[in-house]
Structure formats: structure tokens, C-alpha cells
Design a protein around this motif. Structure first.
Motif, PDB file in Angstrom:
ATOM      1  N   HIS A  60      23.022   5.406 -11.551  1.00 42.78           N
ATOM      2  CA  HIS A  60      24.045   4.855 -10.784  1.00 42.78           C
ATOM      3  C   HIS A  60      23.770   3.408 -10.170  1.00 42.78           C
ATOM      4  N   VAL A  61      24.191   3.100  -9.126  1.00 39.76           N
ATOM      5  CA  VAL A  61      24.347   1.308  -8.389  1.00 39.76           C
ATOM      6  C   VAL A  61      24.006   2.110  -6.866  1.00 39.76           C
ATOM      7  N   THR A  62      22.997   1.801  -6.474  1.00 45.61           N
ATOM      8  CA  THR A  62      22.950   1.598  -4.901  1.00 45.61           C
ATOM      9  C   THR A  62      23.049  -0.092  -3.927  1.00 45.61           C
ATOM     10  N   LEU A  63      23.077   0.305  -2.784  1.00 47.36           N
ATOM     11  CA  LEU A  63      22.735  -1.129  -2.228  1.00 47.36           C
ATOM     12  C   LEU A  63      22.202  -0.537  -0.742  1.00 47.36           C
ATOM     13  N   ASN A  64      21.396  -1.492  -0.527  1.00 41.51           N
ATOM     14  CA  ASN A  64      19.847  -1.183  -0.230  1.00 41.51           C
ATOM     15  C   ASN A  64      19.861   0.241   0.390  1.00 41.51           C
ATOM     16  N   GLY A  65      19.356   0.534  -0.825  1.00 41.38           N
ATOM     17  CA  GLY A  65      18.516   1.920  -1.356  1.00 41.38           C
ATOM     18  C   GLY A  65      20.171   2.891  -1.120  1.00 41.38           C
ATOM     19  N   GLN A  66      21.188   2.767  -1.268  1.00 41.97           N
ATOM     20  CA  GLN A  66      22.357   4.462  -0.631  1.00 41.97           C
ATOM     21  C   GLN A  66      22.667   4.323  -1.899  1.00 41.97           C
ATOM     22  N   THR A  67      23.084   5.702  -2.740  1.00 39.13           N
ATOM     23  CA  THR A  67      23.839   5.114  -3.819  1.00 39.13           C
ATOM     24  C   THR A  67      24.792   5.576  -3.480  1.00 39.13           C
ATOM     25  N   LEU A  68      25.930   4.621  -3.592  1.00 40.19           N
ATOM     26  CA  LEU A  68      27.466   4.477  -3.539  1.00 40.19           C
ATOM     27  C   LEU A  68      28.002   4.847  -4.842  1.00 40.19           C
ATOM     28  N   SER A  69      27.981   4.380  -5.811  1.00 37.39           N
ATOM     29  CA  SER A  69      28.843   5.123  -7.448  1.00 37.39           C
ATOM     30  C   SER A  69      29.065   5.828  -7.474  1.00 37.39           C
ATOM     31  N   ASN A  70      28.783   6.319  -7.169  1.00 37.94           N
ATOM     32  CA  ASN A  70      29.315   8.199  -7.512  1.00 37.94           C
ATOM     33  C   ASN A  70      30.419   8.788  -6.152  1.00 37.94           C
ATOM     34  N   ARG A  71      29.893   7.645  -5.305  1.00 36.49           N
ATOM     35  CA  ARG A  71      30.744   9.130  -3.936  1.00 36.49           C
ATOM     36  C   ARG A  71      32.535   8.762  -3.856  1.00 36.49           C
ATOM     37  N   PRO A  72      33.099   9.110  -3.047  1.00 37.60           N
ATOM     38  CA  PRO A  72      34.293   9.908  -3.162  1.00 37.60           C
ATOM     39  C   PRO A  72      35.316   8.003  -3.486  1.00 37.60           C
ATOM     40  N   ASP A  73      35.748   8.045  -4.332  1.00 35.85           N
ATOM     41  CA  ASP A  73      36.944   6.864  -3.234  1.00 35.85           C
ATOM     42  C   ASP A  73      37.315   5.910  -2.265  1.00 35.85           C
ATOM     43  N   HIS A  74      37.405   7.244  -1.471  1.00 38.81           N
ATOM     44  CA  HIS A  74      37.684   6.570  -0.081  1.00 38.81           C
ATOM     45  C   HIS A  74      36.240   5.772   0.704  1.00 38.81           C
ATOM     46  N   THR A  75      35.481   6.172   0.596  1.00 37.21           N
ATOM     47  CA  THR A  75      33.780   5.992   0.457  1.00 37.21           C
ATOM     48  C   THR A  75      33.557   4.526  -0.241  1.00 37.21           C
ATOM     49  N   ARG A  76      33.786   4.286  -1.305  1.00 38.14           N
ATOM     50  CA  ARG A  76      33.849   3.509  -2.340  1.00 38.14           C
ATOM     51  C   ARG A  76      34.720   1.589  -1.704  1.00 38.14           C
ATOM     52  N   SER A  77      35.653   2.597  -1.251  1.00 37.84           N
ATOM     53  CA  SER A  77      37.119   1.812  -0.797  1.00 37.84           C
ATOM     54  C   SER A  77      36.007   1.252   1.010  1.00 37.84           C
TER      55      SER A  77
END
Length: 212
Positions: A60-77
Motif C-alpha cells: 500500500h501507499v500512504t500519504l502523511n500516514g494515511q493509507t490511500l492506495s486501497n481507497r475507492p476511485d472517487h477518494t483516490r481521485s
């Protein structure tokens, strides 16, 4: 302080062998990082995973400690629009839109009125040597000028992270210097800049280096 982290990333395209295998790295604010390696080793793939354009097979990928790579498309967008800027190898400008509109394109994804950043777009064009009328279109400018416009587009939202995929691959020396200096200046403001490159000269100007 902004941190971007890749945690045990493995990625394979459908039907193919893994391109990245248990790859991890922590990127630090204020630094430019060069990613190098032979063609097909996964430089661009790594950038697209870090920028939430591709989802890793594992890890997974995290930005500032928040995991983002497994989030839904609209959240990643949403995170791409608000926190990431991209510079692609061939600029990837919309030929039907003016230079100014290309630079201001990301405002629409952040629900901002482009008019509020119009003067900033003109400032970026001047700062990075795009001495052209903003109403021109990409088909009326050189490749080097187009890549500088792409740099302006990446920076217009003051993103936490800028990902540049071979941004100088087709440029002359003057345009190469303008693009790399622009990326380094952005990193110096406390942002993260990651550059995929084959160029030893570009690597030499970066703070850190990853060889895939």
C-alpha cells in the motif's frame, strides 16, 4: 512534514510477471528523488502507483500516514486533485484548449473557479520561460515550451507531491534546465518531488536516487 511511503509494493499487469516486488521507500519533504533503471523495470509504474493512478497488487501507499492506495476511485481521485501534480513525458496537453486553460485544468477537479488562479497561471508561465500568449494552443508551440506548460499545470495547485515521468526526455538543454529547476524549487518549499529518468545529468541534480 509531508511523507509519502511505499510499503512492500508488488505489482503485475494482468497476465504478466511482477514488475515491482516488495518495494518499499519513504520519500521526505524538501527533497527531489530520481528513480532510474532499465526500460521495463517499473519506473513509470512506480510513479503511477505512488500517484494513485494504479493500485498495487499487494502492499500500500500512504500519504502523511494515511493509507490511500486501497481507497475507492472517487477518494483516490480527490487526493490526486488536491495533493498531487503530474508531469508526463510528452506533456499530454489538451490540443483543443488554450495554454492557460491547460494549466488551470486541475482547478475543475478541486471545484475551484479557474479565474481565481488565472493570474497565478500567468506568473508561472513567466517564471518558467513560457513567453507566449496564453490564448495559444499546444499545436502552436514547441515540445520544450509544451513541457514547461505541463510543469506550470503540475504546480498550479501547490501540490504536496509532484511526480514527473521522464520530463526531460525530449527536451533541449535550455528547456531541461527550466523544468528541473522548477521541480527543485518546488521541493525546496517543503514538497516532495519524484522524477523518473534515464538521464545521469538529472540524477546528479536530485537529492536522492533509487535504482529499480
Amino acid at each position: 512534514m509531508t511523507t509519502l511511503e511505499a510499503h512492500n509494493i508488488t505489482f503485475a499487469y494482468p497476465g504478466g510477471n511482477p514488475i515491482l516486488t516488495t518495494w518499499s521507500h519513504t520519500f521526505t519533504a524538501g527533497q527531489t528523488t530520481a528513480i532510474t533503471g532499465p526500460s521495463g523495470r517499473g519506473k513509470s509504474t512506480a510513479l503511477y502507483i505512488l500517484g494513485l493512478l494504479l493500485t498495487p497488487t499487494t502492499g500500500h501507499v500512504t500519504l502523511n500516514g494515511q493509507t490511500l492506495s486501497n481507497r475507492p476511485d472517487h477518494t483516490r481521485s480527490w487526493h490526486r486533485a488536491h495533493h498531487f501534480g503530474f508531469v508526463f513525458q510528452n506533456a499530454e496537453l489538451d490540443p483543443t484548449r488554450t495554454l492557460a486553460d491547460n494549466i488551470l485544468e486541475s482547478c475543475h477537479y478541486r471545484n475551484e473557479n479557474p479565474a481565481t488562479r488565472h493570474n497565478h497561471a500567468l506568473h508561472l508561465m513567466e517564471r518558467y520561460g513560457v513567453a507566449l500568449p496564453p490564448h495559444r494552443r499546444p499545436g502552436q508551440i514547441s515540445g520544450g515550451q509544451a513541457q514547461r506548460v505541463a510543469l506550470c499545470r503540475a504546480l498550479i495547485g501547490d501540490p504536496l507531491v509532484v511526480l514527473a515521468d521522464e520530463p526531460t526526455g525530449n527536451l533541449d538543454a535550455q528547456s531541461t534546465t527550466a523544468v528541473i529547476n522548477g521541480l527543485k524549487e518546488h521541493a525546496a518549499t517543503g514538497r516532495i518531488v519524484i522524477i523518473s529518468t534515464h538521464s545521469p545529468d538529472v540524477v546528479a541534480q536530485c537529492d536522492t536516487h533509487i535504482d529499480l
